[in-house]
Structure formats: structure tokens, C-alpha cells
Design a protein around this motif. Sequence first.
Motif, PDB file in Angstrom:
ATOM      1  N   HIS A  21       0.824  -1.203   0.000  1.00 23.22           N
ATOM      2  CA  HIS A  21       0.000   0.000   0.000  1.00 23.22           C
ATOM      3  C   HIS A  21       0.864   1.260   0.000  1.00 23.22           C
ATOM      4  N   THR A  22       0.356   2.295  -0.654  1.00 28.28           N
ATOM      5  CA  THR A  22       0.982   3.616  -0.596  1.00 28.28           C
ATOM      6  C   THR A  22       0.508   4.328   0.665  1.00 28.28           C
ATOM      7  N   LEU A  23       1.434   4.726   1.495  1.00 25.79           N
ATOM      8  CA  LEU A  23       1.066   5.347   2.761  1.00 25.79           C
ATOM      9  C   LEU A  23       0.555   6.760   2.540  1.00 25.79           C
ATOM     10  N   ARG A  24      -0.438   7.137   3.314  1.00 24.78           N
ATOM     11  CA  ARG A  24      -0.974   8.496   3.279  1.00 24.78           C
ATOM     12  C   ARG A  24      -1.531   8.817   4.657  1.00 24.78           C
ATOM     13  N   PRO A  25      -1.818  10.101   4.945  1.00 20.96           N
ATOM     14  CA  PRO A  25      -2.331  10.460   6.267  1.00 20.96           C
ATOM     15  C   PRO A  25      -3.643   9.739   6.590  1.00 20.96           C
ATOM     16  N   CYS A  26      -3.737   9.236   7.829  1.00 24.66           N
ATOM     17  CA  CYS A  26      -4.922   8.518   8.292  1.00 24.66           C
ATOM     18  C   CYS A  26      -5.326   9.013   9.679  1.00 24.66           C
ATOM     19  N   SER A  27      -6.539   8.650  10.079  1.00 23.66           N
ATOM     20  CA  SER A  27      -7.081   9.106  11.362  1.00 23.66           C
ATOM     21  C   SER A  27      -6.249   8.608  12.532  1.00 23.66           C
TER      22      SER A  27
END
Length: 219
Positions: A21-27
Motif C-alpha cells: 500500500h501507498t502510505l498516506r495520512p490517516c485518522s
Amino acid sequence: MISTQAWDDAQRLWDYHQVGHTLRPCSVAIGLGSHDLGVADTAVSLYKRGLTPLLVFTGATSPTTRERMPRGEAVHYRERALELGVPGSAVLVEPRARNTGENIRFSKAVLEEAGVTVSSVLLVSKPYEERRAYATARKVWPEVEIISASTPMTFGEYVDSIGDGRLVIDMLVGALQRLLIYPEQGYMIGQTVPDDVMQAYDRLCHAGFTSRLIDPAGV
């Protein structure tokens, strides 16, 4: 002596277990408890990179962690995060979970109790358990987006870090078996397993890398 074929087959399983997975901002980032403090380190790295404002560490103890982490996996992970500079206000602890399904369910409950709205989760696991963690979370918590993450490392680097190639291959084989049988038990969503990965799995089983297999009838 581990044969070249076995190493090649293990590499196929390793590559499959890595979701990519491509990491991105998450809660929130949820670190799944285990013997590996690298999970905590990776979660802290995600926090420091600004990819999440909050960490949840989840896990009780197991036969393999009881001596090393007597206060519980989640508690030791939290202590590690604080040592690395994460403020205590940014870390929640879930200390009861004893399997991946409980990790997700109990973490969800902790977040609800804290009043945290969650739309996406960075799910941090050991490298060879990315796919298993993802498939479990999708089953248990289908309404949120799940992005799998782990310590960036090659198969060879992970073997070196553990110091026991046979054990690592056994773990890879055991993790794949669970991907095959747990969907039928309702524990995770199904995953398509490519033919070359299944063939590698079968060869490794026949070669005796079976110490982490479970009896499907006993699940």
C-alpha cells in the motif's frame, strides 16, 4: 541446511504477504502487538512524519512475549514510543487482545470510548503479516479504509534480524495457511492467492516447514 529452492519459495511468500500500500495520512495508526518492537518504531515513524495524529498499541502477552514483555505488548510498545519522543497524549493502549481479530475489535472500542472519529487506519504489523492484518481488519471493521504498513526491509534483512531462517520460513508458511482457512471461519476476508505462491507454499509444506501450521478442524 535450507535449499536454494526453499529460499526462493520463501521469497515468493514474503513478497505476497507484503501488500504494498501507498502510505498516506490517516485518522489513527494501530500497532499490532508481538515480540517485535520494530512495530512500535514504525508506528512512531509514521507519527513523526505527520501521517497520523494518534497511535493505538494493542496486545496482551503470549507464550513468546511473556518473558520479554511482562507488562504486556501494548504497554511495552507505549513505553517505546514515549522513549522516542511521542507525547503520552498521542498514545492509547489496548492491553487485552490475544489475536489479530481482537486487536482490531478492541482497538475500535478504545477509540470509540475516547471519542475519536475514525475514517482510515494505518495498520502496522510485522512485515510478513501485512496481508493477514489487512484481511482481518477489512472483515472486522469494514466501514473504514485500511492501509497496511510495516518496517521497510527485505526478506534477507528480516531473516538476519531474527537469526533463524527456518523459523522465519515456518512463520511465512503459517501466515499463508491462515489466509487460506480463516475466511471460511469468518475471521477475515478472502484473498486471491496466485498459482506460483500456492505452489511455493505446497513445496515448503512438503519440505517440512510446518511448525507454525494449525489444525483447521481445531480453529
